[in-house]
Design a protein around this motif. Sequence first.
Motif, PDB file in Angstrom:
ATOM      1  N   GLU A 135      -8.128  91.900  -3.136  1.00 37.82           N
ATOM      2  CA  GLU A 135      -9.057  91.677  -4.143  1.00 37.82           C
ATOM      3  C   GLU A 135      -9.318  90.077  -4.200  1.00 37.82           C
ATOM      4  O   GLU A 135     -10.619  89.425  -4.711  1.00 37.82           O
ATOM      5  N   ARG A 136      -8.415  89.244  -3.569  1.00 36.80           N
ATOM      6  CA  ARG A 136      -8.603  87.661  -3.821  1.00 36.80           C
ATOM      7  C   ARG A 136      -9.129  87.171  -2.444  1.00 36.80           C
ATOM      8  O   ARG A 136      -9.706  85.934  -2.235  1.00 36.80           O
ATOM      9  N   GLN A 137      -8.729  87.808  -1.182  1.00 37.20           N
ATOM     10  CA  GLN A 137      -9.071  87.462   0.110  1.00 37.20           C
ATOM     11  C   GLN A 137      -9.975  87.965   0.827  1.00 37.20           C
ATOM     12  O   GLN A 137     -10.339  89.305   0.645  1.00 37.20           O
ATOM     13  N   SER A 138     -10.528  87.671   1.619  1.00 34.61           N
ATOM     14  CA  SER A 138     -11.508  88.076   2.655  1.00 34.61           C
ATOM     15  C   SER A 138     -10.519  88.744   3.835  1.00 34.61           C
ATOM     16  O   SER A 138      -9.961  87.739   4.425  1.00 34.61           O
ATOM     17  N   ASP A 177       0.906  86.040  -5.586  1.00 32.99           N
ATOM     18  CA  ASP A 177       0.748  84.565  -5.206  1.00 32.99           C
ATOM     19  C   ASP A 177       1.600  84.167  -3.851  1.00 32.99           C
ATOM     20  O   ASP A 177       1.197  83.556  -3.151  1.00 32.99           O
ATOM     21  N   ASP A 178       2.703  84.725  -3.879  1.00 33.03           N
ATOM     22  CA  ASP A 178       3.783  84.685  -2.745  1.00 33.03           C
ATOM     23  C   ASP A 178       2.905  85.258  -1.467  1.00 33.03           C
ATOM     24  O   ASP A 178       2.926  84.400  -0.585  1.00 33.03           O
ATOM     25  N   ALA A 179       2.295  86.349  -1.544  1.00 31.38           N
ATOM     26  CA  ALA A 179       1.458  86.719  -0.161  1.00 31.38           C
ATOM     27  C   ALA A 179       0.372  85.870  -0.039  1.00 31.38           C
ATOM     28  O   ALA A 179       0.006  85.654   0.928  1.00 31.38           O
ATOM     29  N   ARG A 201      -9.076  87.394  12.251  1.00 36.02           N
ATOM     30  CA  ARG A 201      -9.234  88.357  11.060  1.00 36.02           C
ATOM     31  C   ARG A 201      -7.902  88.494  10.606  1.00 36.02           C
ATOM     32  O   ARG A 201      -6.853  88.703  11.305  1.00 36.02           O
ATOM     33  N   LEU A 202      -7.800  88.666   9.273  1.00 36.73           N
ATOM     34  CA  LEU A 202      -6.543  89.024   8.544  1.00 36.73           C
ATOM     35  C   LEU A 202      -6.346  90.633   8.267  1.00 36.73           C
ATOM     36  O   LEU A 202      -7.285  90.958   7.490  1.00 36.73           O
ATOM     37  N   TRP A 203      -5.177  91.200   8.768  1.00 35.31           N
ATOM     38  CA  TRP A 203      -4.840  92.509   8.414  1.00 35.31           C
ATOM     39  C   TRP A 203      -3.821  92.632   7.524  1.00 35.31           C
ATOM     40  O   TRP A 203      -2.766  92.044   7.626  1.00 35.31           O
ATOM     41  N   LEU A 204      -4.043  92.949   6.098  1.00 36.49           N
ATOM     42  CA  LEU A 204      -3.082  92.841   5.301  1.00 36.49           C
ATOM     43  C   LEU A 204      -2.096  94.376   5.482  1.00 36.49           C
ATOM     44  O   LEU A 204      -2.757  95.427   5.439  1.00 36.49           O
ATOM     45  N   MET A 205      -0.832  94.354   5.404  1.00 37.45           N
ATOM     46  CA  MET A 205      -0.122  95.725   5.445  1.00 37.45           C
ATOM     47  C   MET A 205       1.157  95.471   4.293  1.00 37.45           C
ATOM     48  O   MET A 205       1.602  94.298   4.199  1.00 37.45           O
ATOM     49  N   MET A 257      -2.464 100.531  -9.938  1.00 36.63           N
ATOM     50  CA  MET A 257      -3.205 100.233  -8.941  1.00 36.63           C
ATOM     51  C   MET A 257      -4.689 101.032  -9.228  1.00 36.63           C
ATOM     52  O   MET A 257      -5.537 100.948  -8.380  1.00 36.63           O
ATOM     53  N   THR A 258      -4.852 101.510 -10.507  1.00 30.75           N
ATOM     54  CA  THR A 258      -6.159 102.281 -10.788  1.00 30.75           C
ATOM     55  C   THR A 258      -7.324 101.403 -10.590  1.00 30.75           C
ATOM     56  O   THR A 258      -8.555 102.131 -10.169  1.00 30.75           O
ATOM     57  N   ALA A 259      -7.257 100.132 -10.970  1.00 31.86           N
ATOM     58  CA  ALA A 259      -8.609  99.347 -10.974  1.00 31.86           C
ATOM     59  C   ALA A 259      -8.928  98.562  -9.407  1.00 31.86           C
ATOM     60  O   ALA A 259      -9.818  98.032  -9.348  1.00 31.86           O
ATOM     61  N   VAL A 260      -7.864  98.994  -8.414  1.00 32.19           N
ATOM     62  CA  VAL A 260      -8.114  98.368  -7.253  1.00 32.19           C
ATOM     63  C   VAL A 260      -8.917  99.144  -6.485  1.00 32.19           C
ATOM     64  O   VAL A 260      -8.705 100.283  -6.199  1.00 32.19           O
ATOM     65  N   GLN A 261     -10.073  98.708  -6.052  1.00 33.44           N
ATOM     66  CA  GLN A 261     -10.988  99.216  -5.030  1.00 33.44           C
ATOM     67  C   GLN A 261     -10.998  98.579  -3.865  1.00 33.44           C
ATOM     68  O   GLN A 261     -11.283  97.293  -3.607  1.00 33.44           O
ATOM     69  N   SER A 262     -10.549  99.214  -2.776  1.00 30.53           N
ATOM     70  CA  SER A 262     -10.735  98.753  -1.437  1.00 30.53           C
ATOM     71  C   SER A 262     -12.146  98.620  -0.854  1.00 30.53           C
ATOM     72  O   SER A 262     -12.954  99.301  -0.857  1.00 30.53           O
TER      73      SER A 262
END
Length: 211
Positions: free
Chosen positions: A124-127, A89-91, A106-110, A143-148
């Motif tokens: 997973e929440r953001q475009s 939520d902070d991010a 465009r947003l690049w997350l690092m 992180m197993t459920a996270v698919q980029s």
Amino acid sequence: MSRPQEIPLRIDYLEAVLTAVAVDQPDPAVSDVALVCHPHPLHEGSMNNKVVTTLVRMARDLGLPALRFNFRGVGASALVWDEGRGEVDDAELAAAELRRRYPNARLWLMGFSFGGYIAAKLSERQSVAGLVLIAPAASRFDMTAVQSQVPTLVAFNRDDDVVTPVSMQAWVDAQHTPPSCVIDEVGGHFYHGRLGPLKRAVQAWLEAQRR
């Protein structure tokens, strides 16, 4: 021409620093921005971590406004550690501030370590345009459920003694779309003596993605 500055911000309850050319109103001309998430708050992680500031400098050198922030309970940020849940939520709150300031960008997350886990979860929440995950905390958080779903760069060192290299490689291998990888033999978790090569590798990848 104006030079980028380090601009202290208060984003609701979060302490943050924006590295950008100072402007008085939202700038629709900016095409790309970076949000950088720091390592584990309970292990001295903060927005002043050297890997985080290296990523900020990399973005600055490419002309991208870059926002780093302290997770809840770190520095002057309010609230308390929430085991990775509230930190997403902070991010998201920090990302909203970037979108407000640069509405067409465009947003690049690092992120580095725990910050890499948070960046991946936020995607997973953001475009977003893409992900840069430096030594993501795959053996410490699930992180197993996270698919980029976007172009992704994963970087780590084979001698990492904080996050197991096997866990990071397993996450990479589990992705439906294989991420780009920068895997070196030495440098440990914190890239001791290897920040220069890391910066150049991430910069080259990001330049290629933006073409």
